[in-house]
Design an enzyme around this catalytic site. Structure first.
Site, PDB file in Angstrom:
ATOM      1  N   GLY A  70       0.807  -1.214   0.000  1.00 42.45           N
ATOM      2  CA  GLY A  70       0.000   0.000   0.000  1.00 42.45           C
ATOM      3  C   GLY A  70       0.841   1.265   0.000  1.00 42.45           C
ATOM      4  O   GLY A  70       0.526   2.238  -0.692  1.00 42.45           O
ATOM      5  N   SER A  71       1.932   1.261   0.755  1.00 42.91           N
ATOM      6  CA  SER A  71       2.751   2.477   0.855  1.00 42.91           C
ATOM      7  C   SER A  71       3.335   2.849  -0.508  1.00 42.91           C
ATOM      8  O   SER A  71       3.280   4.013  -0.923  1.00 42.91           O
ATOM      9  CB  SER A  71       3.891   2.274   1.851  1.00 42.91           C
ATOM     10  OG  SER A  71       3.371   1.954   3.119  1.00 42.91           O
ATOM     11  N   ASN A 151      -7.864   3.770   8.653  1.00 40.74           N
ATOM     12  CA  ASN A 151      -7.276   2.582   9.260  1.00 40.74           C
ATOM     13  C   ASN A 151      -7.404   2.554  10.775  1.00 40.74           C
ATOM     14  O   ASN A 151      -7.314   1.500  11.382  1.00 40.74           O
ATOM     15  CB  ASN A 151      -5.808   2.429   8.842  1.00 40.74           C
ATOM     16  CG  ASN A 151      -5.030   3.704   8.935  1.00 40.74           C
ATOM     17  OD1 ASN A 151      -5.407   4.719   8.350  1.00 40.74           O
ATOM     18  ND2 ASN A 151      -3.953   3.692   9.687  1.00 40.74           N
ATOM     19  N   GLN A 179      -7.772  -0.254   3.412  1.00 42.90           N
ATOM     20  CA  GLN A 179      -8.625  -0.861   4.444  1.00 42.90           C
ATOM     21  C   GLN A 179      -9.962  -1.329   3.889  1.00 42.90           C
ATOM     22  O   GLN A 179     -10.677  -2.093   4.542  1.00 42.90           O
ATOM     23  CB  GLN A 179      -8.867   0.147   5.584  1.00 42.90           C
ATOM     24  CG  GLN A 179      -7.646   0.453   6.412  1.00 42.90           C
ATOM     25  CD  GLN A 179      -7.242  -0.688   7.343  1.00 42.90           C
ATOM     26  OE1 GLN A 179      -8.058  -1.508   7.764  1.00 42.90           O
ATOM     27  NE2 GLN A 179      -5.961  -0.766   7.655  1.00 42.90           N
ATOM     28  N   THR A 237      12.074  -7.673 -10.871  1.00 41.90           N
ATOM     29  CA  THR A 237      11.407  -8.947 -11.160  1.00 41.90           C
ATOM     30  C   THR A 237      10.150  -9.054 -10.305  1.00 41.90           C
ATOM     31  O   THR A 237      10.193  -8.815  -9.098  1.00 41.90           O
ATOM     32  CB  THR A 237      12.364 -10.115 -10.882  1.00 41.90           C
ATOM     33  OG1 THR A 237      13.534  -9.910 -11.672  1.00 41.90           O
ATOM     34  CG2 THR A 237      11.724 -11.447 -11.229  1.00 41.90           C
ATOM     35  N   CYS A 324       2.552   4.445  19.870  1.00 38.55           N
ATOM     36  CA  CYS A 324       3.478   3.941  20.887  1.00 38.55           C
ATOM     37  C   CYS A 324       4.623   3.147  20.265  1.00 38.55           C
ATOM     38  O   CYS A 324       5.722   3.119  20.774  1.00 38.55           O
ATOM     39  CB  CYS A 324       2.742   3.071  21.892  1.00 38.55           C
ATOM     40  SG  CYS A 324       1.723   1.814  21.127  1.00 38.55           S
TER      41      CYS A 324
HETATM   42  C1  LIG Z   1      -1.625  -0.613   5.960  1.00 46.22           C
HETATM   43  C2  LIG Z   1      -1.997   0.630   5.246  1.00 46.22           C
HETATM   44  C3  LIG Z   1      -1.136   1.198   4.306  1.00 46.22           C
HETATM   45  C4  LIG Z   1       0.243   0.651   4.050  1.00 46.22           C
HETATM   46  O1  LIG Z   1       0.208  -0.565   3.370  1.00 46.22           O
HETATM   47  P1  LIG Z   1       1.536  -1.470   3.371  1.00 46.22           P
HETATM   48  O2  LIG Z   1       1.195  -2.588   2.438  1.00 46.22           O
HETATM   49  O3  LIG Z   1       1.732  -1.938   4.764  1.00 46.22           O
HETATM   50  O4  LIG Z   1       2.626  -0.615   2.861  1.00 46.22           O
HETATM   51  C5  LIG Z   1      -1.548   2.325   3.642  1.00 46.22           C
HETATM   52  N1  LIG Z   1      -2.740   2.868   3.879  1.00 46.22           N
HETATM   53  C6  LIG Z   1      -3.617   2.351   4.766  1.00 46.22           C
HETATM   54  C7  LIG Z   1      -4.936   2.985   4.963  1.00 46.22           C
HETATM   55  C8  LIG Z   1      -3.268   1.220   5.482  1.00 46.22           C
HETATM   56  O5  LIG Z   1      -4.110   0.721   6.377  1.00 46.22           O
END
Ligand SMILES: *Cc1c(COP(=O)(O)O)cnc(C)c1O
Length: 395
Positions: A70-71, A151, A179, A237, A324
């Site tokens: 996601g990042s 999230n 999410q 790859t 935390c």
């Molecule tokens: C977990 C999350 C991400 C990051 O995804 P990763 O696969 O861990 O990099 C980005 N946005 C939201 C809303 C998330 O919950």
């Protein structure tokens, strides 16, 4: 052990594990190689892409770029919009104050590069208002990026309306749907989405795999230079086993979405009802417009971190809004964005459940939280001041 932190990550489904290991054993070739085992890997890759296209309502294989999660997808979406914007002399972006850090930190970078970002307020109910998005759009706006579901507090944003507004105004619209995908229905066409980020480990797929959807016709910028994989938009790859498992996990999640939704929602609502009985507590975010598995509460007079540690002792794995893990004492930017004051935001608890949690687990959690909150309050100086009337209760 009760796992109630599915918003942080999920356990891989058996189907996804089987697909992944099968692929590791049997389709280990490099999809760019022209001999047989390479071409079979290429087929697995393209079949997975087709599945994902179907799953989100896209219509062209060129619209999916596989990423490391996601990042990366968020970063690539924002870079893509920024480069298109810069080329057109449009340097204004609209977002919200409670986005994931993959969005917020990229936006900070873009601000340093000369972009101007409007961070819309998130209301007390955890929702962004589509009228406010519309009002913020300017002639130089190149992108609106608003997450599908948050999230921490699970609130589901009015994505379809925001998408329609952006489409009408000719502004690119990206949503971080990490999410939402696999948990609630998402369709890029119906929702008027131009770009969407997803991550497999949030829907019972593997960690380190995700994808970015980019609507046909939008020129994609790449973050990683190298080979010509992903049509030159993401070198390296391909993670074929991970991608295969992603497609399997997503298909599975969508096939069982309706039945799982009913089960999870009922347990979520029982958790909410049980935790509401704790005096001076409050749910964070709208009670109904939230993800089926998300419960997020604040309890006045306690620290979320201590709550988590004591719940862990009782076998409950949950999360707090406060950062935390990063060693920071700042409360969650999400809870602050919805207007919680620092003291209250510190005492937060997020439970994110899936369909495997039992009714007994739910009752056990409710009782454990009640017990631990009472215990922590018994020696909390803040609580003492509240009870003595030296400080006013907020919740
Ligand atoms: C977990 C999350 C991400 C990051 O995804 P990763 O696969 O861990 O990099 C980005 N946005 C939201 C809303 C998330 O919950």
């Amino acid at each position: 052990m009760i796992y109630a932190d599915n918003a942080a990550t999920t356990k891989m489904s058996d189907a996804a594990i089987d697909a992944m290991t099968d692929c590791m054993r049997n389709t280990y070739g490099n999809p760019s190689s022209l001999y047989e085992v390479g071409q079979r890997a290429k087929e697995v890759l393209e079949d997975a892409r087709d599945e994902i296209i179907k799953a989100i309502g896209a219509d062209n294989f060129r619209e999916i770029i596989f990423t490391s999660g996601g990042s990366e997808a968020d970063n690539q979406a924002l870079r893509t919009a920024a480069e298109i914007g810069r080329a057109a002399g449009k340097m204004h972006i609209i977002s919200s104050a409670f986005e994931h850090h993959a969005i917020l930190h990229t936006l900070n970078k873009l601000e340093k590069e000369g972009f101007e970002v409007t961070y819309l307020d998130v209301h007390e109910d955890g929702l962004v208002r589509s009228e406010e998005v519309e009002a913020a759009i300017r002639p130089d706006t190149c992108l609106v990026t608003i997450m599908y579901a948050n999230n921490e507090i699970g609130t589901i944003q009015p994505i379809r309306e925001i998408g329609a507004i952006c489409r009408a105004k000719g502004v690119l619209f990206h949503t971080d749907a990490v999410q939402a995908i696999g948990h609630i229905p998402v369709n890029v066409k119906d929702d008027n989405i131009d770009m969407l980020s997803a991550s497999a480990h949030k829907f019972h797929g593997p960690k380190g795999t995700g994808f970015l959807y980019v609507r046909k016709g939008i020129k994609i910028s790449n973050l990683i230079e190298g080979g010509a994989q992903e049509r030159g938009k993401r070198a390296g790859t391909e993670n074929v086993p991970g991608i295969r498992a992603t497609a399997v996990a997503l298909k599975d999640a969508i096939a069982h979405m309706e039945e799982n939704d009913k089960i999870i929602r009922a347990k979520r609502d029982r958790l909410i009802a049980g935790l509401k009985e704790i005096p001076h507590s409050a749910i964070n975010g709208d009670e109904n417009k939230r993800l089926p598995g998300n419960v997020n509460f604040c309890f006045e007079g306690i620290e979320g971190e201590s709550l988590l540690l004591l719940l862990d002792d009782k076998g409950i794995q949950a999360s707090s809004g406060s950062a935390c893990t990063s060693g920071s004492l700042d409360p969650s930017h999400v809870l602050l964005a919805i207007g919680r004051v620092h003291d209250v935001a510190h005492g937060s608890l997020r439970l994110s459940i899936d369909e495997t949690i039992s009714d007994e687990d739910v009752e056990y959690i409710i009782n454990a939280v009640k017990e631990v909150v009472t215990y922590l309050r018994s020696f909390s100086p803040i609580w003492r001041d509240l009870v003595a009337g030296k400080k006013e209760f907020i919740l």
